[in-house]
Design an enzyme around this catalytic site. Sequence first.
Site, mmCIF file in Angstrom:
data_model
loop_
_atom_site.group_PDB
_atom_site.id
_atom_site.type_symbol
_atom_site.label_atom_id
_atom_site.label_comp_id
_atom_site.label_asym_id
_atom_site.label_seq_id
_atom_site.Cartn_x
_atom_site.Cartn_y
_atom_site.Cartn_z
ATOM 1 N N HIS C 216 -10.113 31.339 68.833
ATOM 2 C CA HIS C 216 -11.452 31.190 69.394
ATOM 3 C C HIS C 216 -12.343 30.298 68.535
ATOM 4 O O HIS C 216 -13.439 29.948 68.957
ATOM 5 C CB HIS C 216 -12.082 32.572 69.623
ATOM 6 C CG HIS C 216 -11.554 33.212 70.874
ATOM 7 N ND1 HIS C 216 -12.356 33.817 71.798
ATOM 8 C CD2 HIS C 216 -10.304 33.283 71.372
ATOM 9 C CE1 HIS C 216 -11.607 34.264 72.809
ATOM 10 N NE2 HIS C 216 -10.360 33.949 72.548
ATOM 11 N N SER C 220 -8.551 26.709 72.890
ATOM 12 C CA SER C 220 -7.156 26.569 73.287
ATOM 13 C C SER C 220 -6.756 25.114 73.412
ATOM 14 O O SER C 220 -7.574 24.259 73.756
ATOM 15 C CB SER C 220 -6.937 27.251 74.644
ATOM 16 O OG SER C 220 -7.141 28.624 74.536
ATOM 17 N N LYS C 244 -5.938 35.049 86.599
ATOM 18 C CA LYS C 244 -4.656 34.354 86.564
ATOM 19 C C LYS C 244 -3.688 35.077 85.613
ATOM 20 O O LYS C 244 -2.509 35.256 85.924
ATOM 21 C CB LYS C 244 -4.863 32.908 86.108
ATOM 22 C CG LYS C 244 -3.636 32.049 86.308
ATOM 23 C CD LYS C 244 -3.922 30.592 85.986
ATOM 24 C CE LYS C 244 -2.656 29.773 86.150
ATOM 25 N NZ LYS C 244 -2.873 28.341 85.912
ATOM 26 N N ASP C 245 -4.202 35.513 84.453
ATOM 27 C CA ASP C 245 -3.367 36.250 83.502
ATOM 28 C C ASP C 245 -2.871 37.564 84.110
ATOM 29 O O ASP C 245 -1.718 37.947 83.922
ATOM 30 C CB ASP C 245 -4.158 36.563 82.223
ATOM 31 C CG ASP C 245 -4.199 35.366 81.276
ATOM 32 O OD1 ASP C 245 -3.503 34.374 81.562
ATOM 33 O OD2 ASP C 245 -4.920 35.436 80.271
ATOM 34 N N GLU C 288 20.826 42.870 68.080
ATOM 35 C CA GLU C 288 20.173 42.756 69.379
ATOM 36 C C GLU C 288 20.060 41.280 69.755
ATOM 37 O O GLU C 288 20.017 40.407 68.882
ATOM 38 C CB GLU C 288 18.775 43.383 69.294
ATOM 39 C CG GLU C 288 18.830 44.890 69.159
ATOM 40 C CD GLU C 288 19.139 45.569 70.479
ATOM 41 O OE1 GLU C 288 20.340 45.662 70.813
ATOM 42 O OE2 GLU C 288 18.211 45.999 71.157
#
Lengths: 182, 255, 472
Positions: C216, C220, C244-245, C288
């Site tokens: 922030h 972005s 949207k997220d 894994e």
Amino acid sequence: MCADTATKKDHEEGTRREFLNLAAGAFGAIGTAAVVWPFVDSMNPAADTLALASTEVDLTPIQEGQSITVMWRGKPVFIRHRTKAEIKAAEEVPVNALRDKEEDKDRVQKPEWLVMVGVCTHLGCVPLGQKESETKGEYGGWVCPCHGSHYDTSGRIRKGPAPKNLSVPEYAFLTDTSIRIG
Amino acid sequence: MKNSILSILVVACAVIGSVQVASAAGDAKTPRQMDWSFSGPFGTYDKAALQRGFLVFKSVCASCHSLDLIAFRNLEALGYEEGQIKNIAAEYTVMDGPNDEGDMFERPARPSDYFPSPFANTAAAKYANNGAYPPDLSLITKARKDGANYVYSLLTGYKDAPEYVQLMSGQHYNPYMAGGVIAMAAPLSDDQVAYEDETPTTADQYAKDVVQFLNWAAEPEMEARKRMGVKVLFFLSIFALVMYGVKRKIWHDVH
Amino acid sequence: MAGGQREKFDNPVVEWVDSRLPVFTLMQKEYGVFPTPRNFNYFWNFGAIAMFMLVTMIVTGITLAMQYTADTTLAFNSVEGIMRDVNYGWLIRYIHMNGASFFFIAVYIHIFRGMYYGSYKQPRELLWILGVVIFLLMMATAFMGYVLPWGQMSYWGATVITNLFSAIPLVGDDIVTLLWGGFSVDNPTLKRFFALHYLLPFVIFAVVFLHVWALHVTGSNNPTGVEPKGKQDTLPFHPYYTMKDTFGLIVFVIIYAAFVFFMPNALGHPDNYIPADPLVTPAHIVPEWYFLPFYAILRAITFDIGIPFTDIALIEAKLGGVIAMFGAIVLLLIMPWLDTHPVRSARYRPWYKKALLVFVFGVVVLGYAGSQPADKVYWQTCIGSEAACSASDDHHGVATDTAHTGDDHAKPEKAPMVLKFDNTMLAQIFTIYYYVFFLVILPLLSRKEKALPIPKSLHEAVLAKAKASAAK
């Protein structure tokens, strides 16, 4: 005319948008609530805990005037083989004089066997009175060492801060000399 | 850009998929693929088969194999009533104690007890079985790759050893076992266990039933899980559509 | 964050709180009106998805910890107790178990996004480094979590990975003993792994906070890599990106739920349903899936590194593998200084794009190599007589005796040569590419690569795209 259809369309758009927002909010709320429940329920007793919730006790070794303490659901259960005098004392108490009004006959299945959860109804301590050496309080039954609640020979509260009689668990006589608690 | 990323994803998925297969390979023959009532997203257990499988387990497998994680109370899922479960439990004795005199004592099992092991401990089990430890069966179908098919294939796959395989005494040939050599003799034969219903009493049927039972023992939650899964996916799909609508409306005037 | 220039809220309760502690102003500023580039694609969903996965793991993890017992004699059965007896225990455990995989899926896509669009570049270097730190912490947490059920893979995975530290010269063995708290992986090891497995997610949470804070500050990045120049280039975070997220998240959760409910063990290993046995090692120890590429790099170093033409080994193979594996992550840390090309997005860097996609392919292949036995042979051929070859070949015990009967004495004087390509070589090739990508290709492209013309502003790029799609 053109403007008219435009506003109408806008209006429809608006309601549709509102409906969608409302639906999305509802789905979100329902989804969250549905997710919370399994986590809360996971803290309730598990299946193996519930399965162990009954205890069988053989009464033969308990002589008249003796008591034993057994574990049931992680709590002590008092089993007392009462003497004739104790039974008589318990039965003769006038019910109206009691804080938690209960007849002795409602608290036992067989008068000589008193079975109850040994947890003081005040704040959960274990009352004294099971062993010969321990004080039995002013009413010949049990007395809680934490805040001085006195119980009589039927386990009823007679003096002190406790609000209720010692509770009687669910139990059944399997034979004349054995019971299953829970 | 998009295409290249997509193709990478496809390759990645293919590789992950093949990893699954490859890690299982070893020397063992790939298990026969059976159509079980419990396979697929809507699969459920067949209660009658579970009860028959339990009978086979009880009369055959249980003489060497333990079932540590299953308590008698769990048999309710097989369709038994409370009274029946008590009777089944009472056929077994378990160690309890100490009593008031400080001694351990034996008593008939109760529904809350777990299946007693046939041997006191691992060493005793090994000693009684030529040094080979019969594994606990509570998780066997989860503890082997393609477990249900594997156990079924193994139980029905015993063969005479080919010439190049040298067996020592107490060893048997089974192509589904890694290495082909197994200490357990073929456990099932026709008419070995009497069924109460009309189901054929063949070794193949026993194997199918006992696999059904063992799969239940490994995954008792399976039916509840799949049922919930269908609901959850349905809910989420609608939710996704609604959210897509919301998102589109909001972005409408931006694009 | 200063309370001085605060706008008033209509709701009196909110206003009362906010005037004393401006949390609502903060939320409004950072998640409400926060100016966000208007041209994000769905790759930008994965930060939020990773955050969701972290919270999911912490919530399910705490619930499981209430039922789990960290003791070697009880751990396995306590996990099975959760699966069988605890109300919805199977659900919570499967969410947690598969959650680890899906957390890594989200984070790997998130990292790829950062690499593809150049999000690590100036001025976001620290943001990127914090991200790599989160990734490292996740790996440690996931590894220790995998030990807790105390199955065969738990035990042997723990044994193998802790033994890596024995490669450290001089003090290696002491360090391993310290890690174990004994002479093998045992009860003390399990207990400390549980304690740390509980602790580390909160450390991750703290670093995530810093990661978001740093984000922030710089704002972005976006698919063009061009910084937004004004209001016309951005949108408020809410509702555009919150919605949207959320949509992207639900789609992700659908796939996640499909695994949890219908193939909960597909990403795990069957051997972990066998209780740990210190006397029996499973046939193939496999970590894994999310560790496989690094495991392959570890195993690729099968040779000592020393002074040429002498027997002096400076770095033994074991240490070499460990260095190569940790080095692979260190390279990520210093990536912002390896790639100094002024253009961010791979959209406008055709060569970087190709090299990166090959890199991703290489990592996937390394993952595959990590899952296979080291000596697996993919291809081999003989130079010289076939008979001699098949004689020198390793038999798998089955039916090889039929091949060479007739020409046993054909050209026995010529030593046979077997050319083969095995799994170790596969891993070595792509390990080399991994290092070459970072240490050679990136610095080289930084200097030599000619970028395609980049749009002057974000707004222009968006408009051009809209026009193009309208023309279609």
